[in-house]
Design a protein around this motif. Structure first.
Motif, PDB file in Angstrom:
ATOM      1  N   SER A 245       5.136  -9.729 -48.202  1.00  9.36           N
ATOM      2  CA  SER A 245       6.174 -10.794 -48.086  1.00  9.36           C
ATOM      3  C   SER A 245       6.029 -11.480 -46.708  1.00  9.36           C
ATOM      4  O   SER A 245       6.522 -12.534 -46.860  1.00  9.36           O
ATOM      5  CB  SER A 245       7.559 -10.022 -48.100  1.00  9.36           C
ATOM      6  N   PHE A 246       5.475 -11.200 -45.786  1.00  2.16           N
ATOM      7  CA  PHE A 246       5.380 -11.894 -44.389  1.00  2.16           C
ATOM      8  C   PHE A 246       4.572 -12.787 -44.580  1.00  2.16           C
ATOM      9  O   PHE A 246       4.596 -14.133 -44.139  1.00  2.16           O
ATOM     10  CB  PHE A 246       5.188 -10.933 -43.411  1.00  2.16           C
ATOM     11  N   ALA A 247       3.368 -12.608 -45.431  1.00  2.16           N
ATOM     12  CA  ALA A 247       2.347 -13.539 -45.618  1.00  2.16           C
ATOM     13  C   ALA A 247       2.759 -14.707 -46.477  1.00  2.16           C
ATOM     14  O   ALA A 247       2.211 -15.776 -46.505  1.00  2.16           O
ATOM     15  CB  ALA A 247       1.125 -13.063 -46.096  1.00  2.16           C
ATOM     16  N   ALA A 248       3.766 -14.281 -47.451  1.00  3.45           N
ATOM     17  CA  ALA A 248       4.418 -15.326 -48.133  1.00  3.45           C
ATOM     18  C   ALA A 248       5.598 -15.829 -47.793  1.00  3.45           C
ATOM     19  O   ALA A 248       6.259 -16.536 -48.798  1.00  3.45           O
ATOM     20  CB  ALA A 248       4.782 -14.537 -49.724  1.00  3.45           C
ATOM     21  N   ALA A 249       6.012 -15.764 -46.436  1.00  2.00           N
ATOM     22  CA  ALA A 249       7.255 -16.443 -45.972  1.00  2.00           C
ATOM     23  C   ALA A 249       6.871 -17.734 -45.109  1.00  2.00           C
ATOM     24  O   ALA A 249       6.006 -17.675 -44.488  1.00  2.00           O
ATOM     25  CB  ALA A 249       8.167 -15.658 -45.176  1.00  2.00           C
ATOM     26  N   ARG A 250       7.328 -18.806 -45.394  1.00  2.00           N
ATOM     27  CA  ARG A 250       7.174 -19.932 -44.860  1.00  2.00           C
ATOM     28  C   ARG A 250       7.332 -20.027 -43.363  1.00  2.00           C
ATOM     29  O   ARG A 250       6.335 -20.620 -42.518  1.00  2.00           O
ATOM     30  CB  ARG A 250       7.781 -21.079 -45.614  1.00  2.00           C
ATOM     31  N   ASN A 251       8.454 -19.384 -43.005  1.00  2.00           N
ATOM     32  CA  ASN A 251       8.506 -19.312 -41.603  1.00  2.00           C
ATOM     33  C   ASN A 251       7.740 -18.604 -40.727  1.00  2.00           C
ATOM     34  O   ASN A 251       7.865 -18.603 -39.478  1.00  2.00           O
ATOM     35  CB  ASN A 251      10.057 -19.152 -41.387  1.00  2.00           C
ATOM     36  N   VAL A 252       7.308 -17.577 -41.301  1.00  5.30           N
ATOM     37  CA  VAL A 252       6.001 -16.654 -40.730  1.00  5.30           C
ATOM     38  C   VAL A 252       4.835 -17.505 -40.856  1.00  5.30           C
ATOM     39  O   VAL A 252       4.097 -17.178 -39.535  1.00  5.30           O
ATOM     40  CB  VAL A 252       6.103 -15.333 -41.333  1.00  5.30           C
ATOM     41  N   MET A 253       4.387 -17.923 -41.679  1.00  5.08           N
ATOM     42  CA  MET A 253       2.802 -18.194 -41.788  1.00  5.08           C
ATOM     43  C   MET A 253       2.797 -19.989 -41.662  1.00  5.08           C
ATOM     44  O   MET A 253       2.765 -20.823 -42.495  1.00  5.08           O
ATOM     45  CB  MET A 253       2.683 -18.466 -43.304  1.00  5.08           C
ATOM     46  N   ASN A 254       3.193 -20.221 -40.196  1.00  2.00           N
ATOM     47  CA  ASN A 254       3.403 -21.718 -39.682  1.00  2.00           C
ATOM     48  C   ASN A 254       2.711 -21.953 -38.516  1.00  2.00           C
ATOM     49  O   ASN A 254       2.750 -22.837 -37.425  1.00  2.00           O
ATOM     50  CB  ASN A 254       4.976 -21.982 -39.435  1.00  2.00           C
ATOM     51  N   GLY A 255       1.460 -20.930 -38.221  1.00  2.00           N
ATOM     52  CA  GLY A 255       0.716 -21.013 -37.055  1.00  2.00           C
ATOM     53  C   GLY A 255      -0.354 -22.024 -37.058  1.00  2.00           C
ATOM     54  O   GLY A 255      -1.113 -22.017 -36.064  1.00  2.00           O
ATOM     55  N   GLY A 256      -0.653 -22.590 -38.196  1.00  2.33           N
ATOM     56  CA  GLY A 256      -1.784 -23.550 -38.160  1.00  2.33           C
ATOM     57  C   GLY A 256      -2.299 -23.773 -39.778  1.00  2.33           C
ATOM     58  O   GLY A 256      -1.757 -23.279 -40.524  1.00  2.33           O
TER      59      GLY A 256
ATOM     60  N   SER B  97      11.029 -13.853 -28.633  1.00  6.13           N
ATOM     61  CA  SER B  97       9.875 -14.662 -28.227  1.00  6.13           C
ATOM     62  C   SER B  97      10.057 -15.013 -26.851  1.00  6.13           C
ATOM     63  O   SER B  97       9.094 -15.048 -26.019  1.00  6.13           O
ATOM     64  CB  SER B  97       9.837 -15.862 -29.279  1.00  6.13           C
ATOM     65  N   ALA B  98      11.058 -15.121 -26.360  1.00 10.24           N
ATOM     66  CA  ALA B  98      11.381 -15.719 -24.852  1.00 10.24           C
ATOM     67  C   ALA B  98      10.935 -14.717 -23.877  1.00 10.24           C
ATOM     68  O   ALA B  98      10.798 -15.140 -22.711  1.00 10.24           O
ATOM     69  CB  ALA B  98      12.805 -16.121 -24.774  1.00 10.24           C
ATOM     70  N   THR B  99      10.837 -13.463 -24.117  1.00 13.32           N
ATOM     71  CA  THR B  99      10.681 -12.368 -23.335  1.00 13.32           C
ATOM     72  C   THR B  99       9.202 -12.314 -23.345  1.00 13.32           C
ATOM     73  O   THR B  99       8.903 -11.335 -22.302  1.00 13.32           O
ATOM     74  CB  THR B  99      11.307 -11.165 -24.025  1.00 13.32           C
ATOM     75  N   GLY B 100       8.386 -12.969 -24.100  1.00  8.28           N
ATOM     76  CA  GLY B 100       6.793 -12.763 -24.044  1.00  8.28           C
ATOM     77  C   GLY B 100       6.471 -11.744 -24.911  1.00  8.28           C
ATOM     78  O   GLY B 100       5.170 -11.354 -25.077  1.00  8.28           O
ATOM     79  N   ALA B 101       7.200 -11.356 -26.113  1.00 12.75           N
ATOM     80  CA  ALA B 101       6.868 -10.433 -26.962  1.00 12.75           C
ATOM     81  C   ALA B 101       5.650 -10.932 -27.727  1.00 12.75           C
ATOM     82  O   ALA B 101       5.583 -12.413 -27.987  1.00 12.75           O
ATOM     83  CB  ALA B 101       8.109  -9.951 -27.839  1.00 12.75           C
ATOM     84  N   LYS B 102       4.911 -10.202 -28.289  1.00 13.83           N
ATOM     85  CA  LYS B 102       3.722 -10.596 -29.134  1.00 13.83           C
ATOM     86  C   LYS B 102       4.350 -10.907 -30.437  1.00 13.83           C
ATOM     87  O   LYS B 102       5.498 -10.385 -30.749  1.00 13.83           O
ATOM     88  CB  LYS B 102       2.573  -9.588 -29.150  1.00 13.83           C
ATOM     89  N   ARG B 103       3.406 -11.519 -31.334  1.00 19.27           N
ATOM     90  CA  ARG B 103       3.981 -11.990 -32.583  1.00 19.27           C
ATOM     91  C   ARG B 103       4.362 -10.835 -33.507  1.00 19.27           C
ATOM     92  O   ARG B 103       5.551 -10.817 -34.224  1.00 19.27           O
ATOM     93  CB  ARG B 103       2.951 -12.621 -33.265  1.00 19.27           C
TER      94      ARG B 103
ATOM     95  N   TRP C 285       8.848  -7.304 -36.120  1.00 20.54           N
ATOM     96  CA  TRP C 285       9.225  -6.194 -36.242  1.00 20.54           C
ATOM     97  C   TRP C 285      10.703  -5.931 -35.760  1.00 20.54           C
ATOM     98  O   TRP C 285      11.619  -5.275 -36.199  1.00 20.54           O
ATOM     99  CB  TRP C 285       8.311  -5.013 -35.579  1.00 20.54           C
ATOM    100  N   PHE C 286      10.932  -6.441 -34.550  1.00 21.00           N
ATOM    101  CA  PHE C 286      12.068  -6.395 -33.927  1.00 21.00           C
ATOM    102  C   PHE C 286      13.246  -7.288 -34.057  1.00 21.00           C
ATOM    103  O   PHE C 286      14.643  -7.090 -33.904  1.00 21.00           O
ATOM    104  CB  PHE C 286      12.060  -6.244 -32.448  1.00 21.00           C
ATOM    105  N   ALA C 287      12.693  -8.523 -34.761  1.00 23.05           N
ATOM    106  CA  ALA C 287      13.781  -9.747 -34.955  1.00 23.05           C
ATOM    107  C   ALA C 287      14.042  -9.948 -36.325  1.00 23.05           C
ATOM    108  O   ALA C 287      14.967 -10.464 -36.626  1.00 23.05           O
ATOM    109  CB  ALA C 287      13.066 -10.856 -34.280  1.00 23.05           C
ATOM    110  N   ILE C 288      12.910  -9.635 -37.191  1.00 24.04           N
ATOM    111  CA  ILE C 288      13.025  -9.934 -38.723  1.00 24.04           C
ATOM    112  C   ILE C 288      13.518  -8.790 -39.531  1.00 24.04           C
ATOM    113  O   ILE C 288      14.427  -8.757 -40.244  1.00 24.04           O
ATOM    114  CB  ILE C 288      11.564 -10.573 -39.384  1.00 24.04           C
ATOM    115  N   VAL C 289      12.614  -7.801 -39.215  1.00 18.31           N
ATOM    116  CA  VAL C 289      12.721  -6.648 -39.935  1.00 18.31           C
ATOM    117  C   VAL C 289      14.386  -6.075 -39.807  1.00 18.31           C
ATOM    118  O   VAL C 289      14.916  -5.781 -41.067  1.00 18.31           O
ATOM    119  CB  VAL C 289      11.856  -5.389 -39.534  1.00 18.31           C
TER     120      VAL C 289
END
Length: 327
Positions: free
Chosen positions: A154-165, A237-243, A248-252
């Motif tokens: 589901s994460f790979a099928a979400a447009r707002n997640v797969m927007n890195g390139g 993301s502003a705290t410097g957390a990795k993707r 895990w902590f913002a979406i899930v």
């Protein structure tokens, strides 16, 4: 003169439609033969409606640009024509026959079948319960196996997640296309495929449900991910957390409850589907139902129908209560 030519064009078109309706379609549907003169009032009605609605097809062709009827009126007029034509065409293509439906012979046959269905044979309750247990656990195992795969995809099928390139966009498009193909094929088709692959039985039915459940849940999960509040994503993301940490902590946390609700509802659907795929070798009570139906043992079929109805009703109530509690 323009009005005259418009009237002639409308009359010709109305005559063609009236002739098709009264000389071809009505005799095909009802067996009634209409006199040719009956085309005249139908044609006049056609012309009158066009003029009254300011949607004359004839005026559209013979009038100047500024004098033509409004395009919206003509489109509405043609839309109603297309709609009515589609209904009539569908009636003919599907061989709808109220005469056969209400014929005395047909009603007698229906009476015999329903009479047998409502006088069940309770000697088959034991085998029916065993088969029903197989059906329920087939649906349960399919759901359990499908949920982890659906969660990850589901994460790979979400447009707002797969927007890195570009490469992520390509993965997103290909995965969405694959999921659409998997979902467009009904579980009964997958059951036929897996019955040939692994043999007839509950395992084939479970695999069929897994494929369709993965496709459906992944779509539901991904749409829920796309609808999350972006505030927590930006804050973490502003705290410097990795993707991965952001996911895990913002979406899930925002998706856990909806995911559980979707999963429980999907298991409810899978129980019903597990009955249907039994007709083509998926095991469970569907297979037993097919056997009795093929032998014209409608009393036994009635017993199975009652059992299926009770189980599905109980599961539906439980599923609704649990989903209500999760809200």
């Amino acid at each position: 003169m323009k009005s005259f030519f418009a009237f002639v064009l409308d009359a010709l078109l109305g005559t063609a439609v009236a002739a098709m309706l009264q000389l071809i379609i009505l005799p095909e549907l009802t067996g009634w033969t209409m006199p040719p003169l009956s085309i005249v009032p139908t044609t006049l009605l056609w012309v009158a409606i066009g003029l009254w609605r300011n949607a004359s097809i004839g005026l559209l062709f013979v009038s100047d640009k500024n004098e033509r009827p409004l395009p919206s009126s003509v489109r509405a007029h043609m839309g109603w024509i297309a709609f009515c034509t589609s209904i009539v065409a569908g009636w003919i293509v599907t061989d709808v026959s109220p005469i056969e439906f209400f014929s005395s012979e047909g009603l007698k046959g229906a009476g015999r079948i329903f009479g047998a269905l409502f006088t069940p044979e309770f000697d088959v309750v034991g085998p029916a319960l065993d088969a029903m247990v197989v059906t329920v656990f087939t649906a349960l195992m399919a759901t359990i196996v499908a949920v982890p795969m659906s969660f990850l995809l589901s994460f790979a099928a979400a447009r707002n997640v797969m927007n890195g390139g570009t490469h992520e966009r390509v993965i997103y498009i290909l995965l969405r296309a694959l999921l659409n193909i998997m979902r467009s094929m009904e579980p009964i088709i997958w059951a036929i495929i897996f019955s040939v692959w692994v043999g007839i039985g509950p395992f084939a039915g479970m695999l069929a449900l897994v494929v369709h459940t993965v496709a459906s849940l992944t779509k539901q999960y991904s749409e829920q991910i796309e609808d999350v509040n972006h505030g927590p994503l930006e804050a973490i993301s502003a705290t410097g957390a990795k993707r991965l940490q952001v996911l895990w902590f913002a979406i899930v946390p925002q998706c856990v409850i909806p995911f559980l609700s979707f999963t429980i509802y999907r298991w409810d659907i899978n129980v019903r589907m597990a009955t249907i795929i039994g007709f083509v070798g998926g095991g469970g009570i569907g297979t037993l139902l097919t056997q009795y139906q093929g032998l014209a043992k409608y009393n036994e079929v009635g017993t199975l129908v009652i059992l299926i109805t009770l189980v599905v009703w109980i599961l539906d109530v439980v599923s609704a209560r649990v989903r209500e509690a999760l809200r």
